[in-house]
Design an enzyme around this catalytic site. Sequence first.
Site, short mmCIF file in Angstrom:
data_model
loop_
_atom_site.label_atom_id
_atom_site.label_comp_id
_atom_site.label_asym_id
_atom_site.label_seq_id
_atom_site.Cartn_x
_atom_site.Cartn_y
_atom_site.Cartn_z
N CYS A 57 -19.77 37.13 8.36
CA CYS A 57 -21.11 37.39 8.91
C CYS A 57 -21.52 36.27 9.85
O CYS A 57 -22.32 35.40 9.51
CB CYS A 57 -22.10 37.52 7.77
SG CYS A 57 -23.75 37.95 8.28
N GLN A 58 -20.97 36.26 11.03
CA GLN A 58 -21.31 35.24 12.02
C GLN A 58 -21.90 35.93 13.24
O GLN A 58 -21.37 36.90 13.76
CB GLN A 58 -20.07 34.43 12.41
CG GLN A 58 -18.92 35.28 12.89
CD GLN A 58 -17.65 34.51 13.10
OE1 GLN A 58 -16.57 34.99 12.83
NE2 GLN A 58 -17.75 33.31 13.63
#
Length: 346
Positions: free
Chosen positions: A79-80
């Site tokens: 989750c970047q």
Amino acid sequence: MKGLSLFSSAGIAEMYLKNLGIEIVVANELLPKRAELYKWLYPKCEMVVGDIKESNNFTKIQQLVRENDCKFLLATPPCQGMSSLGKKDYDNDERNYLVFYVFDLIDSSNFDYILIENVPKFLKLYFPHNGKFKQLIDIVKDKYNDRYSIDSFVLNAKDFGVPQSRPRGFIKIWKKSLKWDNPKPQKEISLKEAIGHLPSLESGEKSDLKWHYAKKHNNRDILALKHTAEGKSAMKNEIYYPKKENGDRIIGFHNTYKRMKWNEPAPARAINSGNIGGHNNVHPGRLQSDGTYSDARVLTLRELFIVSSLPADWDLPDFASETLIRSVIGEAIPPMFCKNIIKGIK
């Protein structure tokens, strides 16, 4: 139907896909210990261990997908992204966002069905695309709207056969000539229904049931939780509150050192589910005749398996430590949740 799993960790999410006629034959995981556990659980799957950004790894995945004619893709990219558009230090290089490697594989393959999933926040982040910053669903529509049907939503595991409240964000992509129905919500399963039948255990105790043994906690924490009722946090106790070794009160959030509730699904199980001071990690307990509460401990592995929709008597290799087991479960979408999302494929 054969499939590919990207950012697979130990493959927890995939456990029941064979029941749907989907066999994951290619997988990729960065961390060797997680990949080793994956290979033990799925010995027939070709595991590519290493960073997908390295060209030799990416090329090998592409080749294996073509050789096996993979039609299904499951991806949980880290989750970047960017939480807003107000900052000026955002990286404009798409190569630094791993989800773009998922797109590269879609572009170079012939998948019929694709499921990208992560925490709900993932759907609200912004990513660089064609000189602009866009949310992931808009990038997917830009790239694939001509060939694929696309849907995006947030669902909670507790509504789909899992006794755990765990919201996840999904992007569902499937060829326009095919069909993929959304799942129908099911009745919630409470913690009492799921694990209420198991023997009570105190810190360090063992039962005759496989995986049902209690972690050993320090006496200060045990004392605080023995005086904490179901659904309450020991942080709010006036006398028996969590203390440091020197006796000072521990400072923390309202949901740390907190017991779960019997009549609700378990809270989301994170990678630190073995930490008694973590968020909502303590067994609900039962009021005893002396006014204290039983089970001043975190969930046993057996209890964790059950609330994560895993087999209670799950077979695991000797090299898998409790820390590794709790970590890979905490990272993954519960497998029954994943199955219910995917079973709508026609």
